[in-house]
Enzyme design. Structure first.
Site, short mmCIF file in Angstrom:
data_model
loop_
_atom_site.label_atom_id
_atom_site.label_comp_id
_atom_site.label_asym_id
_atom_site.label_seq_id
_atom_site.Cartn_x
_atom_site.Cartn_y
_atom_site.Cartn_z
N ASP A 32 -2.27 4.73 -10.71
CA ASP A 32 -2.81 4.57 -9.35
C ASP A 32 -3.65 5.78 -9.00
OD1 ASP A 32 -3.04 4.56 -6.42
OD2 ASP A 32 -1.56 2.96 -6.48
N GLN A 100 -1.10 -4.77 1.60
CA GLN A 100 -1.94 -5.02 0.42
C GLN A 100 -3.37 -4.60 0.75
OE1 GLN A 100 -2.38 -9.13 -0.84
NE2 GLN A 100 -2.89 -8.50 -2.93
N HIS A 106 -1.03 -7.33 -7.81
CA HIS A 106 -0.65 -6.17 -8.62
C HIS A 106 0.74 -5.69 -8.23
CE1 HIS A 106 -2.61 -4.55 -4.99
NE2 HIS A 106 -1.92 -3.44 -5.17
N PHE A 107 1.32 -4.97 -9.16
CA PHE A 107 2.68 -4.46 -9.01
C PHE A 107 2.65 -2.94 -9.13
CE2 PHE A 107 2.75 -8.68 -10.74
CZ PHE A 107 3.78 -9.33 -10.08
N HIS A 108 3.25 -2.27 -8.17
CA HIS A 108 3.39 -0.82 -8.26
C HIS A 108 4.69 -0.50 -8.97
CE1 HIS A 108 0.31 0.15 -5.11
NE2 HIS A 108 0.59 -1.10 -4.75
#
Ligand SMILES: [Zn+2]
Length: 157
Positions: A32, A100, A106-108
């Site tokens: 990220d 969002q 997407h996945f953190h």
């Protein structure tokens, strides 16, 4: 499916650089750019779906893509846990009201390190029910909704 205006589609096609930690035909994972913690990874299916609800279940390639993304979430958390982090948070937001900011599913995967008391941005207990009846009414509505979707999609159960 791609969206030329989508920052994650542009990362996938390489027109925006990223620090990749995994890539396959279906999934990309990268650091990220605004990490909540060092080692904060985003796991992104390469097909452009706005939210998790938009993943079609009647297209085998879509299902495979989404399943691989979930698998890579698991593997990323496991990899972080093997000598790097003491724990992880998995965070996935659907819609602006949920925080969002990039409308591509997407996945953190957020590593947590010993001694921290960081909370992932929500207040525990903030959504207290006024009583057990209200709680049970939420549970019933959610359970009915899950049952209806599971039955109509016919994937499991
Ligand atoms: Zn996209």
């Amino acid at each position: 499916m791609k969206d030329a205006n989508c920052v994650f589609c542009r990362i996938i096609d390489g027109s925006i650089p990223s620090v990749k930690v995994y890539e396959s035909d279906n999934v990309i994972a990268f650091l990220d750019i605004n990490p909540m913690e060092k080692g904060h990874v985003l796991v992104v299916p390469k097909q452009h779906w706005r939210t998790i609800s938009d993943v079609p279940v009647d297209a085998p390639d879509a299902v495979r893509c989404a399943e691989e993304a979930m698998y890579i979430v698991r593997v990323t958390a496991k990899a972080l846990g093997e000598g790097l982090a003491d724990g992880t948070n998995i965070l996935q937001a659907n819609g602006a009201c949920a925080g969002q900011t990039v409308p591509h599913l997407h996945f953190h995967v957020i590593p947590r390190y010993g001694g921290e008391t960081l909370q992932p941005g929500w207040e525990s207990g903030a959504g207290k029910y006024k009583d057990d009846d209200e709680r049970d009414s939420y549970a019933t509505r959610i359970a009915d909704g899950i049952k209806k979707i599971v039955e109509s999609e016919g994937i499991f159960g």
